[in-house]
Each structure stands twice: as C-alpha cells, then as structure tokens.
Design a protein around this motif. Sequence first.
Motif, mmCIF file in Angstrom:
data_model
loop_
_atom_site.group_PDB
_atom_site.id
_atom_site.type_symbol
_atom_site.label_atom_id
_atom_site.label_comp_id
_atom_site.label_asym_id
_atom_site.label_seq_id
_atom_site.Cartn_x
_atom_site.Cartn_y
_atom_site.Cartn_z
ATOM 1 N N GLY A 141 12.012 -9.518 -18.840
ATOM 2 C CA GLY A 141 11.687 -10.137 -17.573
ATOM 3 C C GLY A 141 11.582 -9.144 -16.435
ATOM 4 O O GLY A 141 12.315 -8.153 -16.359
ATOM 5 N N LEU A 142 10.653 -9.415 -15.526
ATOM 6 C CA LEU A 142 10.474 -8.692 -14.264
ATOM 7 C C LEU A 142 10.130 -7.216 -14.492
ATOM 8 O O LEU A 142 10.953 -6.321 -14.324
ATOM 9 N N PRO A 143 8.872 -6.922 -14.867
ATOM 10 C CA PRO A 143 8.454 -5.533 -15.061
ATOM 11 C C PRO A 143 8.524 -4.746 -13.760
ATOM 12 O O PRO A 143 8.212 -5.254 -12.685
ATOM 13 N N VAL A 144 8.942 -3.489 -13.875
ATOM 14 C CA VAL A 144 9.113 -2.600 -12.728
ATOM 15 C C VAL A 144 8.147 -1.425 -12.877
ATOM 16 O O VAL A 144 8.063 -0.808 -13.949
ATOM 17 N N PHE A 145 7.428 -1.100 -11.787
ATOM 18 C CA PHE A 145 6.410 -0.051 -11.794
ATOM 19 C C PHE A 145 6.719 0.986 -10.705
ATOM 20 O O PHE A 145 7.335 0.667 -9.684
ATOM 21 N N HIS A 146 6.224 2.211 -10.924
ATOM 22 C CA HIS A 146 6.393 3.306 -9.962
ATOM 23 C C HIS A 146 5.032 3.909 -9.623
ATOM 24 O O HIS A 146 4.146 3.993 -10.468
ATOM 25 N N SER A 147 4.893 4.333 -8.353
ATOM 26 C CA SER A 147 3.662 4.983 -7.905
ATOM 27 C C SER A 147 3.978 5.962 -6.786
ATOM 28 O O SER A 147 4.988 5.823 -6.083
ATOM 29 N N ARG A 148 3.100 6.931 -6.607
ATOM 30 C CA ARG A 148 3.170 7.833 -5.462
ATOM 31 C C ARG A 148 2.069 7.546 -4.443
ATOM 32 O O ARG A 148 2.097 8.101 -3.347
ATOM 33 N N ASP A 149 1.088 6.692 -4.805
ATOM 34 C CA ASP A 149 -0.042 6.475 -3.905
ATOM 35 C C ASP A 149 -0.423 5.001 -3.759
ATOM 36 O O ASP A 149 -1.431 4.689 -3.115
ATOM 37 N N LEU A 150 0.332 4.080 -4.360
ATOM 38 C CA LEU A 150 0.087 2.636 -4.323
ATOM 39 C C LEU A 150 -1.144 2.216 -5.117
ATOM 40 O O LEU A 150 -1.446 1.027 -5.195
ATOM 41 N N VAL A 151 -1.845 3.172 -5.713
ATOM 42 C CA VAL A 151 -3.056 2.874 -6.474
ATOM 43 C C VAL A 151 -2.815 3.044 -7.968
ATOM 44 O O VAL A 151 -3.177 2.187 -8.775
ATOM 45 N N ASN A 152 -2.217 4.152 -8.346
ATOM 46 C CA ASN A 152 -1.957 4.461 -9.751
ATOM 47 C C ASN A 152 -0.491 4.173 -10.062
ATOM 48 O O ASN A 152 0.415 4.813 -9.511
ATOM 49 N N TRP A 153 -0.281 3.211 -10.936
ATOM 50 C CA TRP A 153 1.068 2.732 -11.229
ATOM 51 C C TRP A 153 1.442 3.024 -12.678
ATOM 52 O O TRP A 153 0.610 2.960 -13.578
ATOM 53 N N VAL B 131 4.309 -2.781 3.139
ATOM 54 C CA VAL B 131 5.066 -1.545 2.998
ATOM 55 C C VAL B 131 4.424 -0.494 3.900
ATOM 56 O O VAL B 131 3.212 -0.515 4.121
ATOM 57 N N ARG B 132 5.251 0.417 4.437
ATOM 58 C CA ARG B 132 4.738 1.520 5.259
ATOM 59 C C ARG B 132 4.695 2.799 4.446
ATOM 60 O O ARG B 132 5.589 3.087 3.649
ATOM 61 N N THR B 133 3.642 3.581 4.649
ATOM 62 C CA THR B 133 3.526 4.869 3.982
ATOM 63 C C THR B 133 4.358 5.905 4.738
ATOM 64 O O THR B 133 4.773 5.676 5.886
ATOM 65 N N PRO B 134 4.604 7.080 4.123
ATOM 66 C CA PRO B 134 5.332 8.127 4.856
ATOM 67 C C PRO B 134 4.626 8.553 6.139
ATOM 68 O O PRO B 134 5.276 9.055 7.067
ATOM 69 N N ASP B 135 3.314 8.356 6.229
ATOM 70 C CA ASP B 135 2.565 8.703 7.437
ATOM 71 C C ASP B 135 2.600 7.602 8.489
ATOM 72 O O ASP B 135 1.997 7.751 9.559
ATOM 73 N N GLY B 136 3.262 6.487 8.191
ATOM 74 C CA GLY B 136 3.371 5.413 9.159
ATOM 75 C C GLY B 136 2.300 4.354 9.053
ATOM 76 O O GLY B 136 2.284 3.405 9.845
ATOM 77 N N ASP B 137 1.371 4.497 8.098
ATOM 78 C CA ASP B 137 0.358 3.467 7.896
ATOM 79 C C ASP B 137 0.958 2.283 7.145
ATOM 80 O O ASP B 137 1.951 2.414 6.427
ATOM 81 N N TRP B 138 0.324 1.119 7.296
ATOM 82 C CA TRP B 138 0.783 -0.082 6.624
ATOM 83 C C TRP B 138 -0.160 -0.440 5.494
ATOM 84 O O TRP B 138 -1.379 -0.295 5.612
ATOM 85 N N ARG B 139 0.420 -0.906 4.393
ATOM 86 C CA ARG B 139 -0.337 -1.405 3.253
ATOM 87 C C ARG B 139 0.295 -2.730 2.803
ATOM 88 O O ARG B 139 1.412 -3.052 3.150
ATOM 89 N N THR B 140 -0.470 -3.468 2.008
ATOM 90 C CA THR B 140 0.077 -4.684 1.418
ATOM 91 C C THR B 140 -0.329 -4.769 -0.044
ATOM 92 O O THR B 140 -1.440 -4.391 -0.412
#
Length: 499
Positions: free
Chosen positions: A38-50, A261-270
């Motif tokens: 249950g509840l798969p967990v993913f990691h990314s450094r760029d929000l695109v490639n997981w 979520v906010r990126t380290p540069d302060g941008d917002w993503r969803t």
Amino acid sequence: MSTSFGEPVLPGFRPDPSVCRVGADYYLVTSSFEWFPGLPVFHSRDLVNWRRVGSALDRPSQLDLTGCGPSRGLFAPTIRHHDGVFHLVCTLMDGPGHFVVTATDPAGPWSEPCRLEGEGFDPSLFFDDGPGEGDGPGEGDGPGEGDGRAWFTAARVLDEAAGRTEIWMREYLPRERRLTGPEYVLWSGSRPGARWVEAPHLYRVDGGYLLLTAEGGTEADHSVVAARAGHVTGPYEGVPGNPVLPPATGPVTCTGHADLVRTPDGDWRTVLLGVRPGSAIGRETFLAAVTWRDGRPVFSPVGHTSPRHRLHDDFAVLSADWNALGTPRAPFWTTGDGLRLRLRPERLGERSVPSLLVRPQEQPDCDASTELHFTPAAPGEEAGLAVVLDDDAHLLLLRTAEGLVLRRGPEVLARAAPSPGPVRLGVRVRGFAHTFAHAAPDGAWQDLATVEASFLTPLFTSVQVGVYATSHGRPSTNRALFPWFDLAYPPPPEPSVRR
C-alpha cells in the motif's frame, strides 16, 4: 486559462498524488486502494523524473485488506516532512479509518499505523512553522511567523445523495501521533450546493493561509478551488474567480486533487490527478507550474511528455511495482529463476487473496507478453496472463486441462489447443480493444480473439496486467513458472493533418 495538460509524469495507476520537498529532494505518494503493498513512495530531483523507492505499507501487520471491495481500501494519502521525520496520513475505508505512519527515511521502514480519530476521508497535515528552509507545503513565505503547531484536516460526508461534504480540522501532536483540542469546520465549497468538496491541503502564503480543495466529484466536473484566511482556523473565504482550475476538456480530463510544492528557487509547482480518455488507464499523476495573481493560484499547462520505457522483467527479484490483490499473509510466489506462482484454492472474484501479481498499464496502447511453463495436474488447475481492473472486471488467458481458454469472469470467450510444453501468451491493447494471442516459444504469434473491453472503464483504480494461477477451490502443490514478463509501449499515432 488553458488546462491542456501533457502526458503524466507518473503514468498508469497513480491517483491522488501528494508531494513534499526536503532540501533538493522531492517525495511523492499516491493512493493504492485494494492493492498491496500500500501507498507507493517515489523520489525525484526535478518533479518530472520519478523513481519508486518503496511503499509505506509493505508489511501485512500494517495493512489488513480482508474483504476489501473494488475501489475501496486506501484513499488519498498526504505526505509531509517535519523536524527530520516524514508523516504520512491516509484513510482505510471500510476499516479503522484515518491513520498516520512515520519514517526518517521515505524508503522505509515506516512505522506501524497509529489510528487518528474522526470521520471522513482525504486526510492532510499542515505544519505551521513559518518561514524556513522550505521543506515544502506548510512552510510560510510571508512576513508572519507560524506558531509551530500542526493541524490535521479531512473531508466528511454530510449528505451522500446530494454529494454534500465539509472540511474539518483538529490540532495534530506529531510526537504523540494523535489529535487534540477542539474541532473546526473550515469550508463547505466555493458556492451554495457545491458537490464533493474534498482533498484539503493547507499552505502559508503571503503571511496568510490558503486552503486548496477539490470540488465537483472525480469525473468530468472535477475541479480545484481555493479559499484564504488570516488565521489557520478560519474563517475561510473563497478567492475571486473560483474554481482556480476549472473542469478540463481535451486530451486530459477529470483534473483535480492538487497538492502544491515550492522549488529550491522559490517557484511553485503542483502535482494533480488527471485522466486520458479512451482507455482503461484511469487516474494518473500530472505536473503543472503555479503562479500567483492577487493571492490566487494560477495553474499553467504541462509541457513535459513522459518517456515510454519498455519493460523486460526476468524476476531476479520481485519489483515493488508488482501488486497483489488484498493482503497476502505469506508469499505465494518465489523469484530468482523466473517467477513461480503457487496454485492455491483462491480464485479471482471471490474477495480473497488469489495467486495474482499485476503491474499498472502505463499507456493507452501497450503490448504485454509472458512465457508460461505449466502442466495442469488436476481438474480446475489453470494459470496464465491476466488483464485486471478489479476482481469483478478482468480478462484471463489461461492454460487449463482442456487447452487455452480466454475468460471474462466465468464466461468463456474463446478456446485454442496449443502444443504441449511451454507457451507464450500475449495481449495487444489499443484503447479498449484487447487482442489476445499465443505462440510456441520459437513460433509465430497466433491471434485468438479481440475483445472490446469497455467494461474495464475505471472508477477510482486502473487496469493492470500480470500473471495468475489457481487450483479452483482444491488444495494443490503445483506451481506455474513465468521466466519473464514484457511490457512494450508503441509510439502514439501521428496526429491527422487537415488540408
């Protein structure tokens, strides 16, 4: 505003995404419903490639899915990071309800679940820490400091027939993993008569508080709405121009259930869910940029297209992407020299835990194939290829004592008499058209039948493909060997050009 989204960053069975950031690392979790782990967990450094790093609930002691029906089980988790610890809340429907698990490493191990009081579904956590390094949602970015308290929010049903719900909140004590203090009702929708207000997430923005929720139900009217307040407990007022993400039309529909979520540069993503119509893939995870206008989030179109990876699995180990239906109390499989499934009395469709292992179909068109080494030793023993939405809706291409049989539930759709010995089994999926085929290990494919499988249309879950074996109610010591499993995704058709 355009809601023309591209292909998903997590394709296939990946609904209800939630995300947080720790330094340069992003972690994401999605719903899994009646499937284990249950509840798969993913990691990314760029929000695109997981990359999948594990599952939050991967031990039978953590998750009891006994008797769980289709599209029930684990609904809509939220993951947050605070003071070196990951907190993940979720709801086990038709079970004990809300719970929290914690870990210092998102790859696990995660703790045993701790039950949280309260009604409803779609729980979330908000740590009101004020400005800081930016661990993700919950961090402030304005001049005001948070008071360091943590809050638990969820949706609950007031009138199911009318789809009326409300968002409620209580304080959460992270060290004790329990709720305390009074309950606050925050929000019941952007307009009178709003339906299915759910998926609440709280954020600090410009010194105030933003409540983001879904609205309209998870189908064509799915949308995202927002409300603001000067104090975390409210009162909340809808932002001008709700919904901030209207119901979507076009290549992706049903968009909603967004988490910022906010990126380290302060941008917002969803991250948010969406559906590509015309196939049985169901709800997937998409990504969009977010900007702000007068305190209101503005969602931008996605410009990324996911790569189409071919999968070849020789089962050196069992990847975490393989799912069992329900909670297996003990493994019914072994790996190392291929995948061996033990034939057990349980059958798909009985609300049991059959000898079934599947993984998500990730594109509308796919080719799935495997090789089966299996000889039935008694009447009723069978094994083969499975295309499964749930235990009520599935297609099975099986070797039986009578030869190959293609079944939809108990109904036999086609038969064939292959040569003795190993046999390859395959299915070509083009939207809802499923063409099943078989071949000798060194022979040419022979089509058996094409099924127009619109009955595989998903509600909350998605179609998965894999392998299955059963002894149909009788004890057995027999096993079915699958040396490999392939999934290939052909390129999408070229768009037609009007002249």
